[in-house]
Design a protein around this motif. Structure first.
Motif, mmCIF file in Angstrom:
data_model
loop_
_atom_site.group_PDB
_atom_site.id
_atom_site.type_symbol
_atom_site.label_atom_id
_atom_site.label_comp_id
_atom_site.label_asym_id
_atom_site.label_seq_id
_atom_site.Cartn_x
_atom_site.Cartn_y
_atom_site.Cartn_z
ATOM 1 N N LEU A 1 -8.745 6.161 -8.849
ATOM 2 C CA LEU A 1 -9.743 5.991 -7.795
ATOM 3 C C LEU A 1 -10.958 5.319 -8.431
ATOM 4 O O LEU A 1 -11.577 5.881 -9.341
ATOM 5 C CB LEU A 1 -10.133 7.337 -7.187
ATOM 6 N N ASP B 1 -1.723 2.323 -9.365
ATOM 7 C CA ASP B 1 -2.536 1.639 -8.365
ATOM 8 C C ASP B 1 -4.004 1.967 -8.581
ATOM 9 O O ASP B 1 -4.345 3.009 -9.158
ATOM 10 C CB ASP B 1 -2.140 2.077 -6.948
ATOM 11 N N LEU C 1 0.839 -1.192 0.000
ATOM 12 C CA LEU C 1 0.000 0.000 0.000
ATOM 13 C C LEU C 1 0.874 1.242 0.000
ATOM 14 O O LEU C 1 1.952 1.275 0.608
ATOM 15 C CB LEU C 1 -0.914 0.000 1.221
ATOM 16 N N ALA D 1 -6.085 11.809 -6.778
ATOM 17 C CA ALA D 1 -5.881 10.712 -7.737
ATOM 18 C C ALA D 1 -5.755 11.327 -9.124
ATOM 19 O O ALA D 1 -6.176 12.464 -9.359
ATOM 20 C CB ALA D 1 -7.043 9.721 -7.680
ATOM 21 N N SER E 1 -5.497 0.421 7.247
ATOM 22 C CA SER E 1 -4.205 1.035 6.959
ATOM 23 C C SER E 1 -3.545 1.541 8.239
ATOM 24 O O SER E 1 -2.350 1.862 8.244
ATOM 25 C CB SER E 1 -4.373 2.195 5.982
ATOM 26 N N HIS F 1 -2.502 6.717 -10.985
ATOM 27 C CA HIS F 1 -3.249 6.344 -9.778
ATOM 28 C C HIS F 1 -4.728 6.549 -10.060
ATOM 29 O O HIS F 1 -5.172 7.658 -10.354
ATOM 30 C CB HIS F 1 -2.822 7.192 -8.574
ATOM 31 N N GLN G 1 -3.051 5.009 -0.769
ATOM 32 C CA GLN G 1 -3.038 4.640 -2.181
ATOM 33 C C GLN G 1 -3.009 3.121 -2.335
ATOM 34 O O GLN G 1 -2.158 2.445 -1.768
ATOM 35 C CB GLN G 1 -1.829 5.274 -2.862
ATOM 36 N N GLY G 2 -3.967 2.601 -3.118
ATOM 37 C CA GLY G 2 -4.077 1.168 -3.327
ATOM 38 C C GLY G 2 -4.982 0.460 -2.340
ATOM 39 O O GLY G 2 -5.191 -0.751 -2.455
ATOM 40 N N GLN G 3 -5.533 1.196 -1.381
ATOM 41 C CA GLN G 3 -6.418 0.578 -0.393
ATOM 42 C C GLN G 3 -7.785 0.287 -1.004
ATOM 43 O O GLN G 3 -8.236 0.968 -1.936
ATOM 44 C CB GLN G 3 -6.580 1.515 0.811
ATOM 45 N N ARG G 4 -8.470 -0.720 -0.468
ATOM 46 C CA ARG G 4 -9.833 -1.058 -0.890
ATOM 47 C C ARG G 4 -10.746 -0.930 0.320
ATOM 48 O O ARG G 4 -10.526 -1.584 1.341
ATOM 49 C CB ARG G 4 -9.893 -2.471 -1.464
ATOM 50 N N THR H 1 -7.144 2.546 -6.190
ATOM 51 C CA THR H 1 -7.736 2.690 -4.868
ATOM 52 C C THR H 1 -9.244 2.513 -5.029
ATOM 53 O O THR H 1 -9.874 3.258 -5.787
ATOM 54 C CB THR H 1 -7.417 4.071 -4.270
ATOM 55 N N LEU I 1 -7.303 6.926 4.254
ATOM 56 C CA LEU I 1 -7.349 6.217 2.979
ATOM 57 C C LEU I 1 -5.973 6.333 2.354
ATOM 58 O O LEU I 1 -5.453 7.443 2.186
ATOM 59 C CB LEU I 1 -8.411 6.850 2.069
#
Length: 441
Positions: A253, A306, A140, A186, A360, A251, A159-162, A308, A157
């Motif tokens: 979103l 990534d 992440l 983003a 995170s 990146h 970067q790359g989190q779901r 997100t 939040l």
């Protein structure tokens, strides 16, 4: 520029086949159509066109195969379909995104919904692509500014989190998603509107999202009146578009509204194909479909960007144990719960902070920030446990110093959750620090 023009021309010509296999309608029953003459040519998931004698054309998808016949599910009502009607096989039919799709609204088949011509890219992408190899995916990334105080502090939040957004209808879910689309840092925002009411699309674009949000967004929309095949495809198309920009190093979103409607559409298709219902009416494959979609979001491989992801889930009565919520929560890196009781007293976003978690943490914050987050949550929890006594007038001041502190700060903490964050993450933590400094600990 000349080479780019040839690439685009080639992309358009690629979809023109010199020949297609053709079969005939053999039987129509319970919304599905059996076709003869395609058993040696068709593959599961292929698209087809049914040409009725009346001149009407109906899209369809191959649902099951036998040696003697192919079963297809039409995109719409089968009215007008007759025995021996022609059925043309079209193949798998992927999507070919292009950078110029930013600021556009498209349907799940890559056709424009805003009345303007649409350029297709030079590479057709698989709608059900595999995620990047697990061992090669990055970790992440860094923390993202969201323009909302709650997410800049207590629910970070990265970067790359779901993240899952769990809410009933009418509690501000779409407004919160639009706030993310406008405010989260983003490069590109891809929005999947799955099974939305048709009248709401323009309102979402022009009013809720606005020109600022639309300037960096691609919207893929399938309205509630469309077939389950189209509604299910909407999520896959949107994710394929997000993967196009991710592979270019950007990146992305990704906002999906909602996974519940995606699961309901899959249920209709799977039951029509003969799969048995098991988990509260959902077929066994529902779990796989949701997890496969969720896994495609997240950090890319080295050299990629990534995705997100924020996935909304409709939950009746805030039931977090209903099947879709339970399945999705297992593959996410956090969940946000919106509650009707909070919305009814006028606080938006109606986040129940005590039921919401960002996985995170603690890595996304430094020790001092984690201390502030822990103190704020502790005070909110103390107030929540004693709220019934406080509202009934049964709590006596001085009985518990922790509850006394919670009562003193609760109005400001509750208001803080709804505040915008014009000064970014540092400004939001400064504001939270000021509130908490009023009590010791």
């Amino acid at each position: 520029m000349a080479f780019a023009g040839f690439d685009l021309l080639h992309a358009e010509m690629r979809g023109i086949a010199s020949a297609h296999a053709v079969g005939r309608v053999r039987e129509v029953r319970r919304g599905i159509i059996e076709v003869s003459g395609l058993a040696r040519s068709a593959a599961l998931g292929d698209r087809a066109t049914i040409r009725c004698q009346s001149g009407r054309e109906i899209g369809a998808e191959v649902l099951s195969l036998t040696r003697g016949a192919v079963t297809v599910l039409p995109d719409g009502a089968a009215d007008g379909v007759a025995i021996d009607d022609e059925v043309e096989l079209l193949g798998q039919g992927g999507i070919a995104p292009h950078d110029s799709w930013v600021g556009r609204i498209i349907d799940p088949f890559g056709k424009p919904l805003d009345g303007q011509p649409l350029i297709h890219g030079g590479r057709e992408r698989d709608l059900r692509a595999s995620p990047p190899p697990a061992a090669q995916r990055k970790r992440l990334g860094g923390r993202l500014e969201t323009s909302l105080a709650a997410f800049d502090t207590m629910l970070p939040l990265v970067q790359g989190q779901r993240v899952g957004l769990f809410a009933g209808s009418g509690v501000g879910k779409s407004s919160l998603l639009a706030s993310f689309a406008r405010g989260v840092s983003a490069d590109i925002v891809v929005i999947a509107l799955i099974g939305e009411r048709g009248r709401e699309l323009r309102e979402f674009v022009e009013k809720t999202l606005g020109p600022e949000g639309m300037a960096r967004a691609v919207i893929v929309a399938a309205t509630s009146d469309q077939s389950p095949l189209v509604r299910r495809r909407c999520a896959w198309t949107a994710m394929a578009v997000a993967e196009h920009f991710r592979d270019a190093g950007q990146h992305v979103l990704f906002l999906a509204d909602s996974i519940t409607r995606f699961a309901e559409a899959h249920r209709e298709v799977a039951l029509a194909g003969g799969e048995p219902a098991s988990l509260r009416g959902y077929p066994p494959s529902t779990s796989y479909q949701i997890m496969a979609l969720g896994e495609r979001a997240g950090p890319g491989a080295e050299g990629q960007g990534d995705i997100t992801g924020v996935f909304s889930v409709l939950v009746a009565g805030s039931d977090m144990d209903e099947p879709i919520a339970d399945i999705l929560r297992g593959v996410l890196d956090g969940h946000v719960v919106l509650e009707r009781e909070i919305a009814e007293r006028g606080r938006f976003p109606a986040i129940n902070m005590l039921r919401s978690v960002s996985r995170s943490l603690p890595d996304a914050a430094d020790p001092e920030e984690n201390r502030l987050i822990g103190k704020a949550r502790s005070l909110l929890g103390a107030y929540d446990r004693a709220e019934m006594m406080i509202q009934a007038g049964l709590y006596a001041e001085g009985s518990d110093p922790r509850i006394d502190a919670a009562i003193k700060l609760w109005p400001e903490l509750d208001a803080f959750i709804a505040e915008p964050a014009p000064d970014g993450i540092s400004g939001s933590f400064a504001r939270l620090r000021t509130i908490l400094s009023q009590v010791p600990g």
